[in-house]
Design a protein around this motif. Sequence first.
Motif, mmCIF file in Angstrom:
data_model
loop_
_atom_site.group_PDB
_atom_site.id
_atom_site.type_symbol
_atom_site.label_atom_id
_atom_site.label_comp_id
_atom_site.label_asym_id
_atom_site.label_seq_id
_atom_site.Cartn_x
_atom_site.Cartn_y
_atom_site.Cartn_z
ATOM 1 N N VAL B 292 -6.054 -10.263 -35.212
ATOM 2 C CA VAL B 292 -6.857 -11.300 -34.548
ATOM 3 C C VAL B 292 -8.179 -11.419 -35.303
ATOM 4 C CG1 VAL B 292 -5.822 -11.010 -32.256
ATOM 5 C CG2 VAL B 292 -7.805 -9.622 -32.897
ATOM 6 N N ASP B 293 -8.790 -12.583 -35.143
ATOM 7 C CA ASP B 293 -10.007 -12.885 -35.908
ATOM 8 C C ASP B 293 -11.229 -12.570 -35.047
ATOM 9 O OD1 ASP B 293 -12.139 -13.958 -37.263
ATOM 10 O OD2 ASP B 293 -11.157 -15.872 -37.698
ATOM 11 N N HIS B 294 -12.028 -11.585 -35.466
ATOM 12 C CA HIS B 294 -13.168 -11.193 -34.627
ATOM 13 C C HIS B 294 -14.284 -12.230 -34.628
ATOM 14 C CE1 HIS B 294 -13.675 -9.243 -38.622
ATOM 15 N NE2 HIS B 294 -14.912 -9.693 -38.506
ATOM 16 N N THR B 295 -14.179 -13.256 -35.469
ATOM 17 C CA THR B 295 -15.180 -14.338 -35.394
ATOM 18 C C THR B 295 -14.711 -15.455 -34.460
ATOM 19 O OG1 THR B 295 -14.255 -15.571 -37.264
ATOM 20 C CG2 THR B 295 -15.851 -13.836 -37.792
ATOM 21 N N ASP B 296 -13.517 -15.320 -33.935
ATOM 22 C CA ASP B 296 -12.984 -16.281 -32.960
ATOM 23 C C ASP B 296 -13.922 -16.360 -31.756
ATOM 24 O OD1 ASP B 296 -11.595 -17.580 -30.955
ATOM 25 O OD2 ASP B 296 -9.743 -16.409 -31.202
ATOM 26 N N PRO B 297 -14.440 -17.553 -31.410
ATOM 27 C CA PRO B 297 -15.365 -17.625 -30.267
ATOM 28 C C PRO B 297 -14.684 -17.226 -28.955
ATOM 29 C CG PRO B 297 -14.824 -19.823 -31.109
ATOM 30 C CD PRO B 297 -14.248 -18.847 -32.078
ATOM 31 N N ASP B 298 -13.368 -17.340 -28.889
ATOM 32 C CA ASP B 298 -12.691 -16.855 -27.678
ATOM 33 C C ASP B 298 -11.738 -15.718 -28.037
ATOM 34 O OD1 ASP B 298 -11.923 -16.486 -25.128
ATOM 35 O OD2 ASP B 298 -11.183 -18.521 -24.789
ATOM 36 N N ALA B 300 -11.475 -12.837 -26.694
ATOM 37 C CA ALA B 300 -10.847 -12.214 -25.523
ATOM 38 C C ALA B 300 -9.515 -12.896 -25.225
ATOM 39 C CB ALA B 300 -11.776 -12.291 -24.312
ATOM 40 N N ARG B 301 -9.511 -14.217 -25.257
ATOM 41 C CA ARG B 301 -8.279 -14.942 -24.940
ATOM 42 C C ARG B 301 -7.187 -14.616 -25.964
ATOM 43 N NH1 ARG B 301 -5.985 -20.138 -25.299
ATOM 44 N NH2 ARG B 301 -7.363 -20.482 -27.074
ATOM 45 N N SER B 302 -7.590 -14.551 -27.242
ATOM 46 C CA SER B 302 -6.610 -14.254 -28.295
ATOM 47 C C SER B 302 -6.000 -12.866 -28.097
ATOM 48 C CB SER B 302 -7.277 -14.308 -29.674
ATOM 49 O OG SER B 302 -7.882 -15.566 -29.866
ATOM 50 N N ILE B 303 -6.829 -11.925 -27.668
ATOM 51 C CA ILE B 303 -6.324 -10.565 -27.463
ATOM 52 C C ILE B 303 -5.421 -10.521 -26.234
ATOM 53 C CG2 ILE B 303 -6.997 -8.195 -26.883
ATOM 54 C CD1 ILE B 303 -9.591 -8.760 -28.576
ATOM 55 N N LEU B 304 -5.865 -11.176 -25.151
ATOM 56 C CA LEU B 304 -5.076 -11.133 -23.920
ATOM 57 C C LEU B 304 -3.764 -11.905 -24.071
ATOM 58 C CD1 LEU B 304 -7.948 -11.394 -21.300
ATOM 59 C CD2 LEU B 304 -6.472 -9.421 -21.738
ATOM 60 N N LYS B 305 -3.724 -12.795 -25.022
ATOM 61 C CA LYS B 305 -2.477 -13.520 -25.293
ATOM 62 C C LYS B 305 -1.416 -12.546 -25.815
ATOM 63 C CE LYS B 305 -1.454 -17.562 -27.951
ATOM 64 N NZ LYS B 305 -2.060 -18.543 -28.871
ATOM 65 N N VAL B 306 -1.842 -11.575 -26.624
ATOM 66 C CA VAL B 306 -0.868 -10.620 -27.164
ATOM 67 C C VAL B 306 -0.789 -9.340 -26.325
ATOM 68 C CG1 VAL B 306 -0.999 -11.515 -29.510
ATOM 69 C CG2 VAL B 306 -2.567 -9.699 -28.823
ATOM 70 N N ALA B 307 -1.773 -9.118 -25.460
ATOM 71 C CA ALA B 307 -1.754 -7.947 -24.562
ATOM 72 C C ALA B 307 -2.131 -8.439 -23.167
ATOM 73 C CB ALA B 307 -2.724 -6.882 -25.051
ATOM 74 N N PRO B 308 -1.204 -9.096 -22.494
ATOM 75 C CA PRO B 308 -1.538 -9.808 -21.257
ATOM 76 C C PRO B 308 -2.149 -8.916 -20.160
ATOM 77 C CG PRO B 308 0.671 -10.391 -22.024
ATOM 78 C CD PRO B 308 0.224 -9.226 -22.845
ATOM 79 N N GLY B 309 -1.733 -7.665 -20.076
ATOM 80 C CA GLY B 309 -2.288 -6.784 -19.051
ATOM 81 C C GLY B 309 -3.564 -6.102 -19.506
#
Lengths: 429, 429
Positions: B292-298, B300-309
């Motif tokens: 995931v791209d740590h400069t992504d403004p969202d 958290a959403r990108s991480i929760l997309k791959v780790a929903p819980g």
Amino acid sequence: MSVFCDYGGMFMSLYDGSGLVETIKTRGDVYSADCPCRDLLDVVANKWSALAIGALADGPVRFGVLQRQLEGVSPKVLTATLRRLEGFGLVHREVIPAVINRAGGPIDGPDSLIDASITAPGTPTGRDLLIEVRAVSVNPVDVKVRASSNRARKDRVLGWDASGVVLATGGEATLFRPGDEVFYAGSIDRPGSYASWQLVDERIVGTKPASLTHAEAAALPLTAITAWEALFDKLRLTTETTGTLLVLGAAGGVGSILIQLAKALTGVTVIATASRPESRAWVEQLGADIVVDHTDPDLARSILKVAPGGVDFVFTSQSKGRIPLFTKVVRPFGQIVAIDDERDLDFYALKDKAISWHWEFMFARPRHGWNLEAQHELLNRIAELIDAGRIHTTLTRALEPVNATNLREAHTLVETGHMTGKIVVAKHA
Amino acid sequence: MSVFCDYGGMFMSLYDGSGLVETIKTRGDVYSADCPCRDLLDVVANKWSALAIGALADGPVRFGVLQRQLEGVSPKVLTATLRRLEGFGLVHREVIPAVINRAGGPIDGPDSLIDASITAPGTPTGRDLLIEVRAVSVNPVDVKVRASSNRARKDRVLGWDASGVVLATGGEATLFRPGDEVFYAGSIDRPGSYASWQLVDERIVGTKPASLTHAEAAALPLTAITAWEALFDKLRLTTETTGTLLVLGAAGGVGSILIQLAKALTGVTVIATASRPESRAWVEQLGADIVVDHTDPDLARSILKVAPGGVDFVFTSQSKGRIPLFTKVVRPFGQIVAIDDERDLDFYALKDKAISWHWEFMFARPRHGWNLEAQHELLNRIAELIDAGRIHTTLTRALEPVNATNLREAHTLVETGHMTGKIVVAKHA
């Protein structure tokens, strides 16, 4: 055969010692005194349950004897009578007695805790249980929530530590049946236990220790869950773990059960803090191996005297100003588990020794819906340990009945911070 | 038979492939060119070791070939010669080349890193090893210590990541013998590795991976110790552990080895942060399952997309401003291990989910003398994993030789914060 009759807000259920016999759903509305089933309700009133008396009262119901054990009434007769009541289209929207918090500030304010009637919780759904609360314990969290509710908001039922009896279960509930005696802390995001009835998710409820009264059992769940999670989920102690565990706040509610669990289930040496003679005696009785005085101006030296290489583990409910102590007395790679609410600690100072800081917050699971069953299981383990005589209730004071006067007294005692063990307010003697 | 001859500051030792043959202690002083043993020293100079040439030079010694493998010289002849040298009362106070830090501030300041001659460390005592440093790696800690040394103080030798050869061992050392090739990070409270020779406690030294050059090996110890302690001492992952591990700073030194260890030794899914294309390619090559791209403004959403819980574990070397991210993406009871130096994080915000915060600081053990052997053992495990081809060096850039110019370049590269993997400055090609 013993027969119990529960008459909940939207249901009636009839069961005996071996389990549920029958549940009859009813419709919602309010009884009137000229109800066509008046004669039947009289039977209920006389023979079954004080609940039914309330049902006729057209107003706040008194639940002094919600579940009265009846002798000599056959389940068949009761069932037939309940069916007739159902046939009349009986309707019952219950009002229950509760103690509510209306405003923050000091405990002696007029609206801190007041007796009131509130709408009863509805029929349980999903994995909820409807529980008749028999005893409730007061914890620092009750005091904190009550005192800080300083903005206009809805009345709130506090209380997150209870023992009671299951009245009814939601459609997906599998762990309990009506009549089961249970103990639980519940969720801080739902109405609490200062009320006759309460809805609680069965996954965070345990079977009440059979050897304890409801008052004795109510002293345990919140603190036992906290202590268990601290020792076994956070510090991950096992029966093989040795080393030293420093317990700051040892005589308090969580400390009192945590010391017992540490001694019963691990090999650690417990160094407990206590200052007053009664506190020292209490923590020694609970199993503390060594007692140090937390008012000692050179507490670090006293601790290092008994743990020369530094302590391996710390449990703290009294973290304020203690980081300098921790950096001195915790060994490198040591671990601290904290339950209090200190926001301004210099956590970075712990890096030099690579110390771990675990927050323990027993409401994290219910609040975030994560792995709830773990609390069911650990409460059952606590009950087994209690019934096996390996650990003991931490109840030190019991008041009755549950009303605003007694809960105010309990809050006052907890607020002083000098409680040893736990205080409970119980419904019944 | 291969024969090596080492000639240290206060000792001579002679050994072959099967172990130490002889060690001769000498007394301290400086050789002069008119030394009566001039002819013998010539033998040394010609046939044994460049060290002896330095011994005649009456000034800074050049250690280009400290340990030269000699063919066709019998140990017996060498031993006899050494004994003769000893008989002449040979005296040798060594000066060694080093790169020293004299002042803080920017790397391009005149005194940031300078070439110098320093007094050689004395004969090792206790469990110390005297090691000839062959290659040194630069880490953020080097940059931090160098830049912040803004007060008048003694010159300091930085460098805490090296590969080299044991020259001599202290009287209580049991783990290594002269001639052993080793790698280590050392202790931040002792002189570092930007010098030809260095004293290091053998309990924090490991056997160099046989399949790596000194440069390739020097890239590993500090980061591998940090990553190992983070994964196995702090997060306590095992081969059975599954779940998700978020790695913030994945392309950096620690991240680069930590990803490999997590994939080789546990069952976790690694979610790595990387932004630039070369960083993404690097972390994917190391084994990251998801980038995931740590400069992504969202983010958290990108991480929760791959780790929903929510993620179970976090490793972070980039904690600044990240607490709000952690409270969103870490599951209840999740664990974070951090290695950076953020002092003003709102740790209390982690309580709501009962999240654990582990500080990892690889110098905690040597600084506080706690359980040092664990680093010896884990470095040996790292070497085994490397030699078995299960993990790989994180070296991405090598400069030579070790001098102020090259170390300044290495510091400059590390300071940008955009290094993928590790930079090493090596003595030999």
